[in-house]
Design a protein around this motif. Structure first.
Motif: not given
Length: 287
Positions: A180-209
């Motif tokens: 656990l000490r080794i795992f906590k020593g790994i630092k993940i910083s500046e995590l950036y996620i920007d997703f836009f889930i697109a679909n022509e069908d609104a129902y499928k787009c909502a499910l995927n989202y």
């Protein structure tokens, strides 16, 4: 005395260099923004390799390629040996002069008679052998019922397996906190996620989202339990009536080798006082 002082100073200098090497961080960054992949790795803020080609490893690879090119240019192409006309001519398989001698009818008749005589003698020998074997055959003994084997006592192999299992379980118990000490020593910083889930069908787009947003946030929660995570921005949004979406990700990972050394010392202490010494005390009491 002077020699001893010099040796002590040398040892202290070496220890200081080793500590610096262990303390300085190893970092890596990755980004996929606008359909372009960029990556890189650094040791103590010195670029080791990256996608731009400015790292130490990239420069060494370029030098090797440059040194290989002149060696290839110096090599001259080898001339093909001309094929001789004699080797191209096919060899004759059978010559007209060497003809097989023809057999006469008298020779064939003599051969048939010899073969029949040999067959008759072989049949006589077989019949004699069978008669001798029947006379010399002894009566078979009656089959005795098999007696059940007595139950075997626990052998040394079973004891060895038990000792191995106990040893593995003890190692696992001792390695819990250090891992656990080794795992906590790994630092993940500046995590950036920007997703836009697109679909022509609104129902499928909502499910995927719903599916993708749930997976992303659960993954971040799991990573924050194991590692030291610092977020920059996390955005997952639906994009209705559109064909193309957006999948931008970037992060930085850093780690220092000193955490592995500390975890190793912790593991040894826990194993000595929790597993090794108590097991020896129990074995002595049993004796």
């Amino acid at each position: 005395m002077i020699i001893l002082k010099i040796l002590l100073w040398i040892i202290l200098a070496l220890l200081g260099i080793v500590l610096l090497i262990l303390i300085l961080p190893i970092s890596a960054d990755f980004s996929f923004i606008g359909g372009k992949i960029q990556y890189g790795a650094k040791y103590a803020y010195i670029p080791v390799f990256n996608s731009k080609g400015t790292g130490i490893v990239n420069k060494l690879m370029k030098r090797k390629k440059k040194n290989k090119k002149p060696d290839l240019e110096d090599e001259e192409p080898t001339e093909e040996e001309p094929v001789s006309e004699e080797s191209a001519i096919p060899e004759e398989t059978v010559s007209e002069s060497t003809e097989e001698p023809t057999e006469t009818p008298e020779d064939t008749a003599a051969e048939h008679e010899e073969a029949e005589a040999v067959e008759v003698t072989e049949e006589e020998v077989e019949t004699e052998n069978t008669e001798d074997s029947e006379d010399n055959s002894t009566p078979e003994k009656p089959i005795q019922p098999e007696q059940p084997e007595p139950l075997e006592k626990p052998t040394n192999e079973v004891k060895e397996k038990k000792s191995k299992l106990e040893f593995i379980l003890g190692l696992w118990e001792a390695a819990d906190r250090p891992l656990l000490r080794i795992f906590k020593g790994i630092k993940i910083s500046e995590l950036y996620i920007d997703f836009f889930i697109a679909n022509e069908d609104a129902y499928k787009c909502a499910l995927n989202y719903g599916r993708i947003s749930g997976a992303v946030y659960n993954l971040i929660a799991w990573l924050s339990v194991l590692f030291n995570v610092k977020l920059k921005t996390i955005d997952v949004n639906p994009l209705f009536a559109q064909k193309k979406g957006k999948w931008d990700v970037s992060l930085k990972i850093s780690f220092s080798l000193i955490t592995v050394v500390i975890a190793g010392i912790q593991f040894l202490i826990i194993y000595l006082f929790r597993v090794l010494i108590p097991s020896k005390i129990q074995s002595r009491k049993a004796r």
